[in-house]
Scaffold this motif. Structure first.
Motif, PDB file in Angstrom:
ATOM      1  N   LYS A  63       0.977  -1.185   0.004  1.00 48.45           N
ATOM      2  CA  LYS A  63      -0.015   0.029  -0.148  1.00 48.45           C
ATOM      3  C   LYS A  63       0.841   1.124   0.083  1.00 48.45           C
ATOM      4  CE  LYS A  63      -4.309  -1.231   0.570  1.00 48.45           C
ATOM      5  NZ  LYS A  63      -5.354  -1.023  -0.667  1.00 48.45           N
ATOM      6  N   LEU A  64       0.534   2.283  -0.982  1.00 51.03           N
ATOM      7  CA  LEU A  64       1.207   3.520  -0.907  1.00 51.03           C
ATOM      8  C   LEU A  64       0.797   4.368   0.037  1.00 51.03           C
ATOM      9  CD1 LEU A  64       1.939   3.910  -4.706  1.00 51.03           C
ATOM     10  CD2 LEU A  64       3.547   2.928  -3.079  1.00 51.03           C
ATOM     11  N   ASN A  65       1.461   5.522   0.449  1.00 49.49           N
ATOM     12  CA  ASN A  65       0.617   6.607   1.547  1.00 49.49           C
ATOM     13  C   ASN A  65      -0.433   7.004   1.018  1.00 49.49           C
ATOM     14  OD1 ASN A  65       2.974   6.130   3.227  1.00 49.49           O
ATOM     15  ND2 ASN A  65       3.937   7.791   2.426  1.00 49.49           N
ATOM     16  N   ASP A  66      -0.850   7.113  -0.388  1.00 55.90           N
ATOM     17  CA  ASP A  66      -2.172   7.494  -0.669  1.00 55.90           C
ATOM     18  C   ASP A  66      -3.201   6.776  -0.597  1.00 55.90           C
ATOM     19  OD1 ASP A  66      -1.651   6.006  -2.881  1.00 55.90           O
ATOM     20  OD2 ASP A  66      -1.510   7.670  -4.417  1.00 55.90           O
ATOM     21  N   GLY A  67      -2.953   5.366   0.071  1.00 52.40           N
ATOM     22  CA  GLY A  67      -3.946   4.279  -0.156  1.00 52.40           C
ATOM     23  C   GLY A  67      -3.968   3.269  -1.366  1.00 52.40           C
ATOM     24  N   SER A  68      -3.339   3.729  -2.474  1.00 50.43           N
ATOM     25  CA  SER A  68      -3.428   2.811  -3.702  1.00 50.43           C
ATOM     26  C   SER A  68      -2.364   1.754  -3.449  1.00 50.43           C
ATOM     27  CB  SER A  68      -2.848   3.699  -4.827  1.00 50.43           C
ATOM     28  OG  SER A  68      -1.585   4.303  -4.753  1.00 50.43           O
ATOM     29  N   ASP A  69      -2.744   0.571  -4.458  1.00 44.22           N
ATOM     30  CA  ASP A  69      -1.917  -0.420  -4.329  1.00 44.22           C
ATOM     31  C   ASP A  69      -0.685  -0.309  -5.359  1.00 44.22           C
ATOM     32  OD1 ASP A  69      -3.541  -1.783  -2.662  1.00 44.22           O
ATOM     33  OD2 ASP A  69      -4.954  -2.545  -4.300  1.00 44.22           O
ATOM     34  N   ALA A  70       0.197  -1.088  -4.871  1.00 51.65           N
ATOM     35  CA  ALA A  70       1.539  -1.274  -5.534  1.00 51.65           C
ATOM     36  C   ALA A  70       1.881  -2.831  -5.569  1.00 51.65           C
ATOM     37  CB  ALA A  70       2.567  -0.340  -5.158  1.00 51.65           C
ATOM     38  N   LEU A  71       2.489  -3.139  -6.868  1.00 51.43           N
ATOM     39  CA  LEU A  71       2.861  -4.621  -7.161  1.00 51.43           C
ATOM     40  C   LEU A  71       4.349  -4.919  -6.983  1.00 51.43           C
ATOM     41  CD1 LEU A  71       1.312  -7.432  -7.335  1.00 51.43           C
ATOM     42  CD2 LEU A  71       1.504  -6.920  -9.958  1.00 51.43           C
ATOM     43  N   TYR A  72       4.952  -5.500  -6.501  1.00 52.03           N
ATOM     44  CA  TYR A  72       6.216  -5.763  -6.644  1.00 52.03           C
ATOM     45  C   TYR A  72       6.694  -7.613  -6.825  1.00 52.03           C
ATOM     46  CZ  TYR A  72      11.231  -5.850  -4.892  1.00 52.03           C
ATOM     47  OH  TYR A  72      12.470  -6.295  -4.822  1.00 52.03           O
ATOM     48  N   PHE A  73       7.469  -7.333  -7.828  1.00 51.65           N
ATOM     49  CA  PHE A  73       7.904  -8.806  -8.283  1.00 51.65           C
ATOM     50  C   PHE A  73       9.377  -8.622  -8.898  1.00 51.65           C
ATOM     51  CE2 PHE A  73       5.641  -6.744 -11.798  1.00 51.65           C
ATOM     52  CZ  PHE A  73       6.545  -6.872 -12.690  1.00 51.65           C
ATOM     53  N   SER A  74       9.994  -9.743  -9.410  1.00 49.91           N
ATOM     54  CA  SER A  74      11.356  -9.920  -9.753  1.00 49.91           C
ATOM     55  C   SER A  74      11.110 -10.836 -11.106  1.00 49.91           C
ATOM     56  CB  SER A  74      12.259 -10.454  -8.761  1.00 49.91           C
ATOM     57  OG  SER A  74      13.426 -10.484  -9.475  1.00 49.91           O
ATOM     58  N   THR A  75      11.946 -10.270 -12.032  1.00 52.02           N
ATOM     59  CA  THR A  75      12.204 -11.149 -13.359  1.00 52.02           C
ATOM     60  C   THR A  75      13.353 -12.026 -13.095  1.00 52.02           C
ATOM     61  OG1 THR A  75      13.803  -9.474 -14.402  1.00 52.02           O
ATOM     62  CG2 THR A  75      11.349  -8.988 -14.797  1.00 52.02           C
ATOM     63  N   LYS A  76      14.196 -11.979 -12.155  1.00 54.61           N
ATOM     64  CA  LYS A  76      15.088 -12.803 -11.822  1.00 54.61           C
ATOM     65  C   LYS A  76      14.669 -14.286 -11.452  1.00 54.61           C
ATOM     66  CE  LYS A  76      18.358 -13.444  -7.947  1.00 54.61           C
ATOM     67  NZ  LYS A  76      18.810 -12.702  -6.840  1.00 54.61           N
ATOM     68  N   THR A  77      15.250 -15.191 -12.254  1.00 53.25           N
ATOM     69  CA  THR A  77      15.062 -16.570 -11.957  1.00 53.25           C
ATOM     70  C   THR A  77      16.189 -17.218 -11.390  1.00 53.25           C
ATOM     71  OG1 THR A  77      15.972 -17.116 -13.981  1.00 53.25           O
ATOM     72  CG2 THR A  77      13.614 -16.708 -14.052  1.00 53.25           C
ATOM     73  N   PRO A  78      15.937 -18.317 -10.712  1.00 55.31           N
ATOM     74  CA  PRO A  78      17.113 -19.397 -10.228  1.00 55.31           C
ATOM     75  C   PRO A  78      18.334 -19.613 -11.202  1.00 55.31           C
ATOM     76  CG  PRO A  78      15.073 -20.228  -9.489  1.00 55.31           C
ATOM     77  CD  PRO A  78      14.959 -19.299 -10.639  1.00 55.31           C
ATOM     78  N   LYS A  79      18.132 -19.792 -12.329  1.00 55.02           N
ATOM     79  CA  LYS A  79      18.801 -20.067 -13.403  1.00 55.02           C
ATOM     80  C   LYS A  79      19.617 -18.848 -14.062  1.00 55.02           C
ATOM     81  CE  LYS A  79      16.962 -24.311 -14.802  1.00 55.02           C
ATOM     82  NZ  LYS A  79      16.361 -25.190 -15.894  1.00 55.02           N
ATOM     83  N   SER A  80      18.964 -17.710 -13.989  1.00 56.44           N
ATOM     84  CA  SER A  80      19.620 -16.461 -14.398  1.00 56.44           C
ATOM     85  C   SER A  80      20.542 -15.601 -13.546  1.00 56.44           C
ATOM     86  CB  SER A  80      18.459 -15.448 -14.683  1.00 56.44           C
ATOM     87  OG  SER A  80      17.889 -14.848 -13.696  1.00 56.44           O
ATOM     88  N   ARG A  81      21.515 -15.041 -14.017  1.00 51.69           N
ATOM     89  CA  ARG A  81      22.485 -14.168 -13.220  1.00 51.69           C
ATOM     90  C   ARG A  81      21.939 -13.091 -12.961  1.00 51.69           C
ATOM     91  NH1 ARG A  81      27.934 -14.394 -16.266  1.00 51.69           N
ATOM     92  NH2 ARG A  81      27.807 -12.237 -15.342  1.00 51.69           N
ATOM     93  N   GLY A  82      21.014 -12.427 -13.712  1.00 55.03           N
ATOM     94  CA  GLY A  82      20.336 -10.950 -13.298  1.00 55.03           C
ATOM     95  C   GLY A  82      18.699 -11.081 -13.801  1.00 55.03           C
ATOM     96  N   GLY A  83      18.481  -9.885 -13.827  1.00 55.82           N
ATOM     97  CA  GLY A  83      16.888  -9.521 -13.894  1.00 55.82           C
ATOM     98  C   GLY A  83      16.790  -8.222 -13.195  1.00 55.82           C
ATOM     99  N   PHE A  84      15.554  -7.747 -12.920  1.00 58.30           N
ATOM    100  CA  PHE A  84      15.176  -6.579 -12.473  1.00 58.30           C
ATOM    101  C   PHE A  84      13.890  -6.888 -11.389  1.00 58.30           C
ATOM    102  CE2 PHE A  84      16.945  -5.079 -16.135  1.00 58.30           C
ATOM    103  CZ  PHE A  84      17.440  -3.684 -15.689  1.00 58.30           C
TER     104      PHE A  84
END
Length: 183
Positions: free
Chosen positions: A125-146
Motif C-alpha cells: 500500500k502506498l501512502n495515498d492508499g493505492s496499491d503497488a505490486l512488487y515482483f522480480s524477473t530474476k530466476t534461479p537459473k539467471s544471473r540477473g534480472g530486475f
C-alpha cells in the motif's frame, strides 16, 4: 627568413586547427552513443515530448535510489497504434553495470496487467492508499534480472525497475519510498 616562414606556417596551421575545433560538434561519449542513436535524449526533453503527445501532465518521483549514476537519459515512445506509448527513463553508471534503474510510465489506458503474471508478487500500500505490486524477473537459473514495482497514479501506470544484483542496496521498501515521493 626561414624562422619567419616556420613561425608563419606554425601560426597558420594552429589557426586552421583551432577554427576547425571551434566549429566541430563535440564527440558523443561511446557509452552514450547507442542510446542517442535509438532516440534517447535528456529526461526533460523526453518528458515534455510525452506530455505533448499524451496531452496531459506527467509527474516523476522526486526520489532516486541511493546509488550512483553517471547517465540519465529518456525517450518518448509514441506508438502509431496507441498501444505502447511510454516514457522510458534510464539511470546508468558507466563503470558499474549493476547500477541500473528505470522509470517507465504509460497512459493508464494502455496499462499492462501484471496481476496475471505467474511471477511471485507481493502487494504493498502506498501512502495515498493505492496499491503497488512488487515482483522480480530474476530466476534461479539467471544471473540477473530486475526487481520491479508497478503502481498507478494520476492517470498513469508507473514501473520502477532496479537491477536485481543490487537488491540489498535498493530494497522493495526503498522503491515504495520512491513511489510515495510522486505527488
Amino acid at each position: 627568413m626561414i624562422k619567419i616562414k616556420a613561425i608563419f606556417i606554425n601560426v597558420f596551421y594552429c589557426t586552421i586547427f583551432l577554427t576547425s575545433q571551434a566549429n566541430a560538434t563535440p564527440d558523443v561519449p561511446p557509452f552514450e552513443k547507442p542510446y542517442l542513436e535509438i532516440g534517447y535524449k535528456s529526461v526533460g526533453e523526453a518528458l515534455k515530448e510525452c506530455e505533448t503527445v499524451n496531452q496531459r501532465e506527467l509527474q516523476l518521483p522526486i526520489k532516486l535510489p541511493p546509488i550512483q549514476f553517471t547517465y540519465h537519459l529518456g525517450r518518448c515512445v509514441n506508438d502509431k497504434g496507441n498501444y505502447n506509448d511510454e516514457l522510458q527513463i534510464e539511470y546508468l553508471h558507466e563503470a558499474q553495470g549493476k547500477n541500473h534503474y528505470n522509470i517507465d510510465v504509460r497512459p493508464i489506458e494502455q496499462r499492462i496487467d501484471f496481476e496475471k503474471s505467474k511471477r511471485g508478487k507481493k502487494k504493498y500500500k502506498l501512502n495515498d492508499g493505492s496499491d503497488a505490486l512488487y515482483f522480480s524477473t530474476k530466476t534461479p537459473k539467471s544471473r540477473g534480472g530486475f526487481n520491479i514495482l508497478v503502481f498507478e497514479k494520476n492517470g498513469w501506470q508507473y514501473r520502477l525497475s532496479v537491477d536485481s544484483r543490487i537488491e540489498n542496496q535498493v530494497t522493495a521498501d526503498m522503491l515504495i519510498g520512491i513511489a510515495d515521493s510522486l505527488r
